[in-house]
Design a protein around this motif. Structure first.
Motif, PDB file in Angstrom:
ATOM      1  N   ALA A  53       0.827  -1.253  -0.062  1.00 42.82           N
ATOM      2  CA  ALA A  53      -0.013   0.044  -0.184  1.00 42.82           C
ATOM      3  C   ALA A  53       1.042   1.348   0.059  1.00 42.82           C
ATOM      4  CB  ALA A  53      -0.747   0.089   1.252  1.00 42.82           C
ATOM      5  N   ALA A  54       1.929   1.227   0.827  1.00 42.81           N
ATOM      6  CA  ALA A  54       2.816   2.305   0.575  1.00 42.81           C
ATOM      7  C   ALA A  54       3.516   2.660  -0.639  1.00 42.81           C
ATOM      8  CB  ALA A  54       3.962   2.009   1.601  1.00 42.81           C
ATOM      9  N   LEU A  55       3.915   1.397  -1.078  1.00 44.41           N
ATOM     10  CA  LEU A  55       4.581   1.282  -2.686  1.00 44.41           C
ATOM     11  C   LEU A  55       3.452   2.156  -3.348  1.00 44.41           C
ATOM     12  CD1 LEU A  55       6.556  -1.679  -2.552  1.00 44.41           C
ATOM     13  CD2 LEU A  55       7.720   0.467  -2.481  1.00 44.41           C
ATOM     14  N   ALA A  56       2.389   1.640  -3.554  1.00 46.88           N
ATOM     15  CA  ALA A  56       1.442   2.206  -4.452  1.00 46.88           C
ATOM     16  C   ALA A  56       1.088   3.782  -4.314  1.00 46.88           C
ATOM     17  CB  ALA A  56      -0.001   1.371  -4.129  1.00 46.88           C
ATOM     18  N   ARG A  57       1.184   4.190  -3.070  1.00 48.74           N
ATOM     19  CA  ARG A  57       0.793   5.705  -2.655  1.00 48.74           C
ATOM     20  C   ARG A  57       1.947   6.249  -3.349  1.00 48.74           C
ATOM     21  NH1 ARG A  57      -0.810   3.807   2.361  1.00 48.74           N
ATOM     22  NH2 ARG A  57       1.148   4.291   3.308  1.00 48.74           N
ATOM     23  N   GLU A  58       3.447   5.949  -3.312  1.00 48.07           N
ATOM     24  CA  GLU A  58       4.474   6.570  -3.499  1.00 48.07           C
ATOM     25  C   GLU A  58       4.722   6.702  -4.738  1.00 48.07           C
ATOM     26  OE1 GLU A  58       7.502   7.802  -1.989  1.00 48.07           O
ATOM     27  OE2 GLU A  58       6.522   7.904  -0.034  1.00 48.07           O
ATOM     28  N   SER A  59       4.197   5.664  -5.743  1.00 54.21           N
ATOM     29  CA  SER A  59       4.174   5.444  -7.118  1.00 54.21           C
ATOM     30  C   SER A  59       2.908   6.016  -8.027  1.00 54.21           C
ATOM     31  CB  SER A  59       4.631   4.094  -7.689  1.00 54.21           C
ATOM     32  OG  SER A  59       3.463   3.126  -7.285  1.00 54.21           O
ATOM     33  N   GLY A  60       1.809   6.172  -7.305  1.00 52.13           N
ATOM     34  CA  GLY A  60       0.842   6.433  -7.820  1.00 52.13           C
ATOM     35  C   GLY A  60       0.033   5.229  -8.680  1.00 52.13           C
ATOM     36  N   ALA A  61       0.445   4.207  -8.168  1.00 55.17           N
ATOM     37  CA  ALA A  61       0.158   2.724  -9.069  1.00 55.17           C
ATOM     38  C   ALA A  61      -1.520   2.741  -8.800  1.00 55.17           C
ATOM     39  CB  ALA A  61       0.544   1.652  -8.529  1.00 55.17           C
ATOM     40  N   GLY A  62      -2.249   2.383  -9.882  1.00 55.98           N
ATOM     41  CA  GLY A  62      -3.627   2.082  -9.938  1.00 55.98           C
ATOM     42  C   GLY A  62      -4.004   0.979  -9.065  1.00 55.98           C
ATOM     43  N   GLY A  63      -5.178   0.704  -8.777  1.00 65.93           N
ATOM     44  CA  GLY A  63      -5.805  -0.528  -7.937  1.00 65.93           C
ATOM     45  C   GLY A  63      -5.295  -1.883  -8.841  1.00 65.93           C
ATOM     46  N   ASP A  64      -5.461  -1.900 -10.050  1.00 68.34           N
ATOM     47  CA  ASP A  64      -5.165  -3.078 -10.915  1.00 68.34           C
ATOM     48  C   ASP A  64      -3.767  -3.246 -11.190  1.00 68.34           C
ATOM     49  OD1 ASP A  64      -5.147  -0.901 -12.636  1.00 68.34           O
ATOM     50  OD2 ASP A  64      -6.265  -1.701 -14.108  1.00 68.34           O
ATOM     51  N   ASP A  65      -2.933  -2.443 -10.693  1.00 70.09           N
ATOM     52  CA  ASP A  65      -1.691  -2.609 -11.007  1.00 70.09           C
ATOM     53  C   ASP A  65      -0.848  -3.539  -9.934  1.00 70.09           C
ATOM     54  OD1 ASP A  65       1.207  -2.575 -11.740  1.00 70.09           O
ATOM     55  OD2 ASP A  65       1.191  -0.141 -11.512  1.00 70.09           O
ATOM     56  N   VAL A  66      -0.341  -4.754 -10.206  1.00 73.48           N
ATOM     57  CA  VAL A  66       0.301  -5.725  -9.290  1.00 73.48           C
ATOM     58  C   VAL A  66       1.790  -5.482  -8.959  1.00 73.48           C
ATOM     59  CG1 VAL A  66      -1.092  -7.602  -9.977  1.00 73.48           C
ATOM     60  CG2 VAL A  66       0.986  -7.302 -10.994  1.00 73.48           C
ATOM     61  N   THR A  67       2.287  -4.438  -9.494  1.00 65.26           N
ATOM     62  CA  THR A  67       3.729  -4.070  -9.250  1.00 65.26           C
ATOM     63  C   THR A  67       4.038  -3.806  -7.813  1.00 65.26           C
ATOM     64  OG1 THR A  67       3.978  -3.083 -11.346  1.00 65.26           O
ATOM     65  CG2 THR A  67       5.673  -2.593  -9.852  1.00 65.26           C
ATOM     66  N   PRO A  68       3.256  -2.920  -7.094  1.00 67.94           N
ATOM     67  CA  PRO A  68       3.433  -2.929  -5.437  1.00 67.94           C
ATOM     68  C   PRO A  68       3.447  -4.126  -4.892  1.00 67.94           C
ATOM     69  CG  PRO A  68       2.051  -1.131  -6.328  1.00 67.94           C
ATOM     70  CD  PRO A  68       1.987  -2.097  -7.410  1.00 67.94           C
ATOM     71  N   ARG A  69       2.564  -4.964  -5.224  1.00 66.58           N
ATOM     72  CA  ARG A  69       2.416  -6.193  -4.351  1.00 66.58           C
ATOM     73  C   ARG A  69       3.673  -7.122  -4.813  1.00 66.58           C
ATOM     74  NH1 ARG A  69      -2.131  -6.932  -1.825  1.00 66.58           N
ATOM     75  NH2 ARG A  69      -1.475  -9.193  -1.333  1.00 66.58           N
ATOM     76  N   VAL A  70       3.980  -6.919  -6.110  1.00 67.96           N
ATOM     77  CA  VAL A  70       5.326  -8.138  -6.529  1.00 67.96           C
ATOM     78  C   VAL A  70       6.438  -7.533  -5.772  1.00 67.96           C
ATOM     79  CG1 VAL A  70       6.631  -8.667  -8.546  1.00 67.96           C
ATOM     80  CG2 VAL A  70       4.111  -8.690  -8.548  1.00 67.96           C
ATOM     81  N   VAL A  71       6.634  -6.122  -5.700  1.00 61.42           N
ATOM     82  CA  VAL A  71       8.001  -5.506  -5.172  1.00 61.42           C
ATOM     83  C   VAL A  71       8.036  -5.778  -3.912  1.00 61.42           C
ATOM     84  CG1 VAL A  71       9.184  -3.472  -4.779  1.00 61.42           C
ATOM     85  CG2 VAL A  71       8.134  -3.832  -6.987  1.00 61.42           C
ATOM     86  N   ALA A  72       6.626  -5.580  -2.970  1.00 57.70           N
ATOM     87  CA  ALA A  72       6.687  -5.874  -1.480  1.00 57.70           C
ATOM     88  C   ALA A  72       7.044  -7.265  -1.130  1.00 57.70           C
ATOM     89  CB  ALA A  72       5.084  -5.302  -0.884  1.00 57.70           C
ATOM     90  N   ALA A  73       6.494  -8.247  -1.931  1.00 58.01           N
ATOM     91  CA  ALA A  73       6.633  -9.662  -1.694  1.00 58.01           C
ATOM     92  C   ALA A  73       8.056  -9.869  -1.826  1.00 58.01           C
ATOM     93  CB  ALA A  73       5.851 -10.567  -2.625  1.00 58.01           C
TER      94      ALA A  73
END
Length: 204
Positions: free
Chosen positions: A137-157
């Protein structure tokens, strides 16, 4: 901090310290909340006011630990990538033997207690999921990623998976009875290798 708030924090810490002493001596599953309350000289209700569940007595630093990855993201240096910020934070934790990645003295005892208790093991696994979701969630906020973008979850994992692997590596060698002086150089090498993989890709 006011006197009342300070006393509440001191009471919470005393309860947690007493509980951990009992858990270390007898095992998590063999200690009741009532026994913790008696040893800490408080009521059972007081214990539950500070710790909603028995597992929370064991994981008394959970809130800070869950928020730490987000803090690493937020406090990274100008122009520093998230991967580089975590590499720096892990290497600092190794140098200072910080508990935040399980490099502290006693982390082998902590891990042993978790492994011996199915209840704790389940709660720790749940904690790792919560921590990963908070970082994503923090990475999504920082990058402005949309809700359907899996990138923040992949990076966090990937990042938190790497830190868990490094923690497991260190604790495994501690449990084998090795001295920190022999563990530290190899752990630093493993950390650099792990974050090189994260930074440059897993294709090889």
């Amino acid at each position: 901090m006011g006197l009342r708030e300070r006393k509440k924090r001191e009471t919470r810490q005393r309860i947690a310290d007493v509980a951990m002493g009992l858990f270390a001596a007898r095992g998590f599953d063999d200690v009741t909340v009532a026994e913790v309350a008696r040893a800490a000289d408080v009521s059972v209700n007081t214990v539950f006011n500070y710790f909603p569940a028995k597992e929370d007595l064991f994981l008394d630093r959970r809130d800070w630990a869950e928020g730490r990855p987000e803090e690493v993201v937020r406090q990274r240096e100008p122009g520093e990538s998230v991967v580089r910020a975590f590499r720096r934070d892990v290497l600092d934790a190794i140098a200072t033997r910080s508990w935040r990645y399980g490099f502290n003295e006693g982390s082998d005892v902590f891990t042993g207690m978790v492994r011996e208790s199915p209840t704790l093991l389940a709660r720790v696994r749940e904690f790792h999921v919560e921590r990963e979701e908070a970082l994503a969630a923090a990475l999504a906020r920082e990058s402005g990623a949309g809700g359907d973008d899996v990138t923040p979850r992949v990076v966090a994992a990937q990042i938190l998976g790497a830190t868990r692997a490094l923690s497991d590596y260190a604790v495994r060698r501690m449990l084998a009875g090795e001295a920190w002086s022999s563990i530290e150089p190899a752990l630093k090498e493993q950390t650099e290798r792990a974050f090189d993989l994260l930074e440059h890709g897993l294709g090889g």
